[in-house]
Design an enzyme around this catalytic site. Structure first.
Site, PDB file in Angstrom:
ATOM      1  N   ASP A  26       0.862  -1.176   0.000  1.00  0.00           N
ATOM      2  CA  ASP A  26       0.000   0.000   0.000  1.00  0.00           C
ATOM      3  C   ASP A  26       0.903   1.231   0.000  1.00  0.00           C
ATOM      4  O   ASP A  26       1.465   1.593   1.035  1.00  0.00           O
ATOM      5  CB  ASP A  26      -0.909  -0.008   1.238  1.00  0.00           C
ATOM      6  CG  ASP A  26      -1.809   1.224   1.268  1.00  0.00           C
ATOM      7  OD1 ASP A  26      -1.648   2.124   0.413  1.00  0.00           O
ATOM      8  OD2 ASP A  26      -2.679   1.290   2.168  1.00  0.00           O
ATOM      9  N   HIS A 141      -4.926  11.495  13.909  1.00  0.00           N
ATOM     10  CA  HIS A 141      -5.942  11.361  12.842  1.00  0.00           C
ATOM     11  C   HIS A 141      -7.106  10.455  13.252  1.00  0.00           C
ATOM     12  O   HIS A 141      -8.112  10.380  12.546  1.00  0.00           O
ATOM     13  CB  HIS A 141      -5.318  10.808  11.562  1.00  0.00           C
ATOM     14  CG  HIS A 141      -4.249  11.683  10.988  1.00  0.00           C
ATOM     15  ND1 HIS A 141      -4.483  12.996  10.641  1.00  0.00           N
ATOM     16  CD2 HIS A 141      -2.926  11.451  10.725  1.00  0.00           C
ATOM     17  CE1 HIS A 141      -3.345  13.529  10.175  1.00  0.00           C
ATOM     18  NE2 HIS A 141      -2.395  12.612  10.226  1.00  0.00           N
TER      19      HIS A 141
HETATM   20  C1  X5A Z   1       0.607  10.552  11.923  1.00  0.00           C
HETATM   21  C2  X5A Z   1       0.820  10.910  10.491  1.00  0.00           C
HETATM   22  C3  X5A Z   1       0.146  10.738   8.210  1.00  0.00           C
HETATM   23  C4  X5A Z   1      -0.745   9.943   7.313  1.00  0.00           C
HETATM   24  C5  X5A Z   1      -0.467  10.299   5.865  1.00  0.00           C
HETATM   25  C6  X5A Z   1      -1.305   9.482   4.940  1.00  0.00           C
HETATM   26  N1  X5A Z   1      -0.021  10.413   9.602  1.00  0.00           N
HETATM   27  N2  X5A Z   1      -1.183   9.885   3.575  1.00  0.00           N
HETATM   28  O1  X5A Z   1       1.768  11.611  10.186  1.00  0.00           O
HETATM   29 ZN    ZN Z   2       1.977  13.660  10.098  1.00  0.00          ZN
END
Ligand code: X5A
Ligand code: ZN
Length: 683
Positions: A26, A141
Site C-alpha cells: 500500500d 488522525h
Molecule cells: C501521523 C501521520 C500521516 C498519514 C499520511 C497518509 N499520519 N497519507 O503523520
Molecule cells: Zn503527520
C-alpha cells in the site's frame, strides 16, 4: 545534579511498539515503519540523552480510558483484529483511510495510549517536570469511530481528557506541530473551550491529504468552543524555520499565554522537518529545540510530547534528540541565519490572526482584513495558470536533500553563577556557583567606563560590583558556566561595564534588555554590536536605529502584564531571534515595575538565545523574592505560569505596534502581513 533532580524529564518507550508493520502493498502506508521508533530511541541512547531521562514503563490503556475518545462499537471491532486472517485484516482496513492493521497493532495502540497516560501521570504528580513518549501507532488522525492516517486511537485526545478527569486540569493546550492536520483532535474538542487545539499543516489549498475543507484557517471551533481551534494551513511546501517561528511569535504564543494552560500536550510529529517525504518542508531539526523551549515557559513547565509522524529516519531521529535535549534544559543551538517568513506563510498567518481577532484580546488590534477561505483564492490563482511569485524558490523535489547534522549541544559544567552582595545571600539556590570577583581598580573602571561619570564609581561597592560582572562574564566566556546573576550597586554603571567587557572579549553581538527609566549608558551604533531593548513607562529619546527598540508601556493597572507579555512575544523575541546575539544582558533598574513572575518568564524565554548565555544584573536591595525567582529561572527550573491574562491596555498595544511597524523593514520576523499586503492582491 540540581537540574536532574528538580526538573526530571521522563522518557517512555517500549520495543513492543515496533512489533507491527504493513503486511501488504500500500503505497500510502509504506513510510510508517517500525524503524521510526528504533532509530529515534537509538539516537537518544547514542547521544547519552536517554540515560539522563527518567525511564518510565508503558502500560496498556483500559477500555474505560480508550472510551474517553472512541466509541465502543469501534473499540470492539478493533479488539477482534488480533484474531483476523490477513485477508480479513485487509478487508477491515479498507473501510478507513490511509491506515493499516496488523495482528499486533491493537496491543501496540493500547500501549501507545498507556505510554501517553503514564507521561501525563508523572508530569501531573510532579514526579518529573516534562517528558516525551515515543509511541506507535500515532494518534491525531484517529476519530471516535474510525482509524485514519496510520492512527488507531487518539493518544493525545485521550491524554487531554484523562488529565482533566484524573488530575483536575482545567485548561489543556494541544500544540500539533506534525505536518498533517490532526483532524481527529479537532473533531474531539471542537465544542470544548477547555482544550485549545493549535495545528499547522501542509494544506496547499486543500489539495494535500486529508484534503478537508475544515482544515482551513476559518475552522475556529463551534458553540462554546469557538476560538479554541486554531488552524494554520501551509499553502506551499518548503516552509522554513522563519515561517515556523513567526507562527509561534504572532499566533500561537500570544494566544497560549492568554489562555494560560495548566498542561501542554504536544502532538510531536517530525514530518514537518527537512527531508520528510510527506511534508516536503525545509526547517532543520534544530528548530524543534526552539519550539520546545518556547512552550516550556507555559503551564509551569508541564509539557508532554507525544510522538506522531516523522518519516525521514535521519531527520526524525535528529528532531527527537533536539526535543528531548531541550526538555532536559540543555541550551538550544543559536538560531542563526533566520530571515523572514515567505509570502505564502505570511498570508496564512494574516488570515488566521484575522479570523481569531474576535476571540482573543491579544489579536484584537490586528487589521480587520476581509479574508476569503484560501481554498477559493487558490482556484483563482491557479485558474490563471500563473504561479504565485515565490513558488520558484519553494522546491517540490526532495530527492537527495541534505542538511548539516545539528551541532553538539554542550552544557557548561555549572549552570548558574551568582555574585551576591556580601552577607546577604539567603535567596541563593544551593546549586548556584557563588562567585566573587576582584574589585576593579579605579583606573580600570575609568578606562572601561569612559561614558560614565567617574563620581558614580565612588559609591560603596561600585568597584566590587564591576569586578563581579567581569568575573561572571569571564566564566561565561570560558564556558565554565552557562549564565550568571550579579547584584550590583548601580545597574546603569553595571550595564555600561558589562557591554563594554562583553563586546571586547566575548562576542560581537550583545542583546541588552533593560527594564527601567534611566537612559541606557551605551552607545548604540550602526555596526550592530549592541542591540538595546528598553522597557520604560515614559517616552525615551528615540534613537532612530534598528538597534534601539524602546518599548514605552504604562506602569500600573491589571492590564500591564498583558501589555508587557505582548511586547515580549511579538516584538522582543522576533527582533532578538533575527539579531542572534552571542550574549543576552538582562537588567532591571531600581525603578523596574516588572514583578517576579513576569521577570522569570522573560529570563526563561530569552535563554533560547545565545546558547543560553545570559548575564542578569539586578539592583542591590530589589528584594529576595525577585532575586530567587531570577536565579531559579536561570537554573532552568520551571517558571510559574502567569495566569489567564486580561486585555492589554490599548495604549500599550499601540506603542508595541508602532515600534513593530517602524522596525519591520529591518527585522523580517516582525512581519505579519506580506510586503505588498496580501489582501490588496485579491481585490
Ligand atoms: C501521523 C501521520 C500521516 C498519514 C499520511 C497518509 N499520519 N497519507 O503523520
Ligand atoms: Zn503527520
Amino acid at each position: 545534579m540540581h537540574q536532574e533532580m528538580k526538573s526530571g524529564t521522563a522518557l517512555i518507550y517500549d520495543e513492543e511498539m515496533t512489533r507491527y508493520k504493513l503486511l501488504w502493498v500500500d503505497p500510502a502506508c509504506t513510510v510508517e515503519v517500525p524503524e521510526r521508533l528504533i532509530v529515534s530511541h537509538a539516537a537518544l541512547q547514542k547521544q547519552g540523552l536517554a540515560q539522563r531521562c527518567v525511564t518510565l514503563p508503558v502500560r496498556e490503556a483500559s477500555d474505560e480510558e480508550i472510551l474517553l475518545a472512541q466509541v465502543s462499537e469501534y473499540l470492539e471491532a478493533v479488539k477482534k483484529t488480533p484474531f483476523m486472517s490477513l485477508e480479513d485484516l485487509m478487508t477491515f482496513t479498507q473501510q478507513y483511510g490511509d491506515v493499516y492493521f496488523h495482528p499486533n497493532i491493537y496491543h501496540c495502540a493500547k500501549l501507545a495510549i498507556g505510554a501517553s497516560l503514564q507521561l501525563v501521570d508523572s508530569v501531573m504528580t510532579g514526579q518529573v517536570r516534562n517528558g516525551m513518549a515515543l509511541v506507535r501507532p500515532p494518534g491525531h488522525h484517529s476519530q471516535r469511530s474510525a482509524a485514519n492516517g496510520f492512527c488507531v486511537f487518539n493518544n493525545v485526545a485521550i491524554a487531554a481528557l484523562y488529565a482533566q478527569k484524573h488530575h483536575n486540569v482545567k485548561r489543556v493546550l494541544i500544540v500539533d506541530w506534525d505536518v498533517h492536520h490532526g483532524q481527529g483532535v479537532q473533531y474531539c474538542f471542537e465544542e470544548d473551550p477547555s482544550v485549545l487545539y493549535f495545528s499547522w499543516h501542509r494544506y496547499e489549498h486543500q489539495s494535500f491529504w486529508p484534503n478537508l475543507r475544515e482544515s482551513d484557517y476559518d475552522s475556529v471551533g463551534k458553540g462554546r468552543g469557538a476560538g479554541f481551534n486554531i488552524n494554520l494551513p501551509w499553502n506551499k511546501v518548503g516552509m522554513d524555520r522563519s515561517d515556523y517561528l513567526s507562527a509561534f511569535f504572532h499566533v500561537l504564543l500570544p494566544v497560549a499565554y492568554e489562555f494560560s494552560p495548566e498542561l501542554v500536550l504536544v502532538s510531536a510529529g517530525f514530518d514537518s522537518a527537512i527531508g520528510d517525504p510527506e511534508g516536503l518542508m525545509i526547517a532543520t531539526p534544530d528548530i524543534f529545540a526552539h519550539l520546545t523551549h518556547l512552550l516550556m515557559s507555559l503551564a509551569g513547565g508541564k509539557l508532554c510530547a507525544i510522538l506522531e509522524g516523522g518519516y525521514n529516519l535521519t531527520s526524525l531521529a535528529q528532531s527527537v534528540c533536539q526535543t528531548v535535549q531541550t526538555l532536559l534544559a540543555d541550551p538550544a543551538p543559536r538560531p542563526s541565519g533566520l530571515s523572514h517568513p515567505c509570502k505564502s506563510a505570511l498570508e496564512s498567518i494574516q488570515c488566521v490572526r484575522a479570523v481569531h481577532r474576535q476571540y482573543w484580546n491579544c489579536l484584537k488590534h490586528t487589521e480587520d482584513t476581509t479574508v476569503e477561505p484560501s481554498t477559493k483564492r487558490c482556484r483563482q490563482e491557479e485558474g490563471d495558470g500563473v504561479l504565485p511569485e515565490e513558488s520558484g524558490q519553494k522546491k517540490e523535489e526532495t530527492q537527495e536533500i541534505t542538511w548539516p547534522e545539528p551541532t553538539t549541544r554542550l552544557a557548561p559544567p555549572a549552570r548558574t553563577a551568582v555574585a551576591p552582595p556580601a552577607g546577604v545571600e539567603d535567596w541563593v539556590p544551593d546549586s548556584c556557583l557563588r562567585v566573587k570577583g576582584t574589585p576593579l581598580t579605579p583606573a580600570e573602571a575609568e578606562e572601561r567606563l569612559r561614558a560614565v561619570d567617574p563620581k558614580e564609581l565612588e559609591e560603596d561597592g561600585a568597584l566590587q560590583s564591576l569586578g563581579n560582572i567581569t568575573a561572571l562574564l569571564d566564566k561565561i566566556s570560558n564556558k565554565e558556566v552557562q549564565n550568571g546573576l550579579a547584584v550590583v550597586s548601580d545597574v546603569s554603571v553595571g550595564m555600561a561595564c558589562a557591554v563594554q567587557h562583553a563586546v571586547s572579549s566575548l562576542t560581537d553581538r550583545v542583546l541588552l534588555v533593560f527594564v527601567g527609566h534611566d537612559e541606557v549608558p551605551v552607545q548604540v551604533t550602526e555596526d550592530g554590536k549592541v542591540l538595546v531593548v528598553q522597557f520604560c513607562s515614559k517616552e525615551p529619546e528615540d534613537r532612530k536605529t534598528k538597534y534601539h527598540v524602546p518599548v514605552c508601556l504604562k506602569k500600573q493597572g491589571g492590564s500591564s502584564e498583558a501589555g508587557f507579555l505582548h511586547a515580549v512575544l511579538t516584538l522582543l523575541l522576533p527582533v532578538a531571534y533575527g539579531y542572534d546575539p552571542g550574549l543576552v544582558l538582562l537588567a532591571a533598574g531600581n525603578d523596574s515595575w516588572v514583578g517576579e513572575v513576569l521577570w522569570a518568564q522573560l529570563t526563561s524565554l530569552l535563554q533560547s538565545l545565545a546558547q543560553g548565555h545570559t548575564l542578569t544584573l539586578m539592583q542591590l536591595g530589589c528584594g529576595d523574592k525577585i532575586l530567587r525567582a531570577t536565579a531559579c529561572s536561570l537554573l532552568g527550573d520551571p517558571v510559574p505560569a502567569v495566569g489567564p491574562l486580561e486585555a492589554p491596555d490599548p495604549q500599550d498595544v499601540q506603542e508595541v505596534e508602532r515600534q513593530r511597524r517602524r522596525l519591520q523593514p529591518h527585522w523580517g520576523l516582525l512581519w505579519t502581513v506580506g510586503p505588498a499586503e496580501c489582501s490588496s492582491a485579491d481585490g
